[in-house]
Design an enzyme around this catalytic site. Sequence first.
Site, PDB file in Angstrom:
ATOM      1  N   ASP A 136      -0.092  -3.095   2.217  1.00 43.18           N
ATOM      2  CA  ASP A 136       1.072  -2.725   1.401  1.00 43.18           C
ATOM      3  C   ASP A 136       0.761  -1.366   0.786  1.00 43.18           C
ATOM      4  OD1 ASP A 136       3.394  -2.805  -0.420  1.00 43.18           O
ATOM      5  OD2 ASP A 136       3.457  -4.930   0.068  1.00 43.18           O
ATOM      6  N   HIS A 151       6.531  -0.029   2.789  1.00 41.68           N
ATOM      7  CA  HIS A 151       5.295  -0.491   2.132  1.00 41.68           C
ATOM      8  C   HIS A 151       4.060   0.047   2.860  1.00 41.68           C
ATOM      9  CE1 HIS A 151       7.281  -3.273  -0.691  1.00 41.68           C
ATOM     10  NE2 HIS A 151       8.180  -3.403   0.279  1.00 41.68           N
ATOM     11  N   GLU A 172      12.747  -3.999   2.265  1.00 37.06           N
ATOM     12  CA  GLU A 172      12.940  -2.916   1.283  1.00 37.06           C
ATOM     13  C   GLU A 172      12.772  -1.515   1.869  1.00 37.06           C
ATOM     14  OE1 GLU A 172      11.682  -5.286  -2.763  1.00 37.06           O
ATOM     15  OE2 GLU A 172      10.039  -4.441  -1.603  1.00 37.06           O
TER      16      GLU A 172
HETATM   17  C1  ACM Z   1       9.384  -9.071  -1.062  1.00 38.89           C
HETATM   18  O1  ACM Z   1       9.213  -9.697  -2.132  1.00 38.89           O
HETATM   19  N1  ACM Z   1       9.558  -7.751  -1.074  1.00 38.89           N
HETATM   20  C2  ACM Z   1       9.403  -9.759   0.210  1.00 38.89           C
END
Ligand code: ACM
Length: 526
Positions: free
Chosen positions: A196, A257, A315
């Site tokens: 991440d 991410h 996201e």
């Molecule tokens: C998440 O909580 N962005 C999957």
Amino acid sequence: MMIKQLITLFAAFLTCHVSAAEHSIIPQPVSYQKADGYFVLKPGAFVYASHDVVGFYLKQLNDASGQDLRMAPADASCAIQFLSGEMRKGQDKKLEKLGEGEYHLSILPTVANIYADSASGHFYGLQTLCQLLRTSEHNDGARTLPCAEISDAPRFGWRGYMLDESRHFSGTEAVKRTLDAMAYYKMNRFHWHLTDSHGWRIEIKKYPKLTTVGGIGNLTDPKAPAAFYTQEQIKDIVAYAKARHITVIPEIDMPGHANAAVRAYPQYSGGKSSKHGEFTFNPADEATDAFLKDILTEVAALFPDAGIIHYGGDEVHFGWDKWPELPQVKKIMEKDNLKLKDVERLFNQRLAKVINELGYKTGGWDELSGAGLPRDKTLLFWWRHDKPQALDYALKEGYEVVLCPRRPCYLDFVQHESHKSGRRWGGFNPLADTYGFPDALEMPENYRGKVLGIQACLWTETTVTQERRDFMAYPRLLALAEAAWTPTKRKEFANFESRLKLHLPQLKQRGIGYYDPFTNSPEITK
Ligand code: ACM
């Protein structure tokens, strides 16, 4: 007045009756029938199990009972036996073959028999017996259990826990402790969020800077020494989990991410965004695709039994501001009149194909439901509790789904109204809410087969220490474990609480901390 008092008394009696712990098993089994008499397990008694597992089973039984139980020599009379379902059928022809994970534990005055037709069934029967032994009476070195007939089988095939290693790193010892606890509570999927924005935590031999550079830092200390798992450590953890009937699902988050990865290899960046830095990989570049394929190829080899590689997909819009300025993106946007969402969609389709060609299904967060990925090769994780339509859509589109909505499955949400540290979103996640999931979720009957199960997720932005990670995870993980295993009609929160009281000291014995909901223990904030 008299009648009213009587009704109140009767109601109180019923509540007591329902809530009293009849046994100490978590998750609550499908059926527990107390029988007459007692089983007395004496030190040195014999255990029969198949050769490949008997040593491991003996260790667990000895840890649980504090006794020196031994492997049975041929023709010995045994105190505990792991037998096939067929042998029980011999006593009752009506009995069916036992399914995956299913077991029957028969505790008789002379012997405890665990019947199953799957390795996981025997293992879960063993966990039940170990739980009963740990809380049993002991006299003169012997352990005494009330006789009982226990029939049990999992409600869901997916009983998961996700751990974020990027924001703050846990390490091998804590992960193994987690896997032991998961196994004890019959959970079977460990979703390992290994990459991440704040750190890349899995060694990739072809790209060493992913860990030597990308592994540096965490959310609270960007200069913290590189922390990651070597490939040898990963293999060791995967094998450790497998012995406990837990499948480890790796998550390599992309195209978003990705800050830690592109810090190590900036040539694959999707550009700087206004709020989230260099958050994405380049979504339309052949060299980036090749880089990601190399990574996924090494990941696939490390998780041979995972069946699924989770590649995030969440996201992405946080970091796509500069995509139109990348020459490769610009070219396809102009040529085909594409929007950013279309560029993302094409990336998803190429990536999923790579994963499928490696022989794995793709896992991804619910944003991927609109990406046009093959239904039979994709598993979606519904996390946006505020978007029930995302779940509906995924199911209507025909995808299989794991349910892990922020509320009540995210364990970085606070669990008591007085708690200051952790997330809230129109409320928080008390133990009872996690326990009650997913029973109140409205879902058309014909979708039920598509819901593989449920999962708790521990995101670690606010959990700097292992102490706090434990504090946030426990005892809610036990509630989730029961919610994932036990049929709705057997779930009763007050009864769970009465059994939970017997398990908090066991967590402590394992070196696991927890929030004590009975005393509202002080919050661990860091
Ligand atoms: C998440 O909580 N962005 C999957």
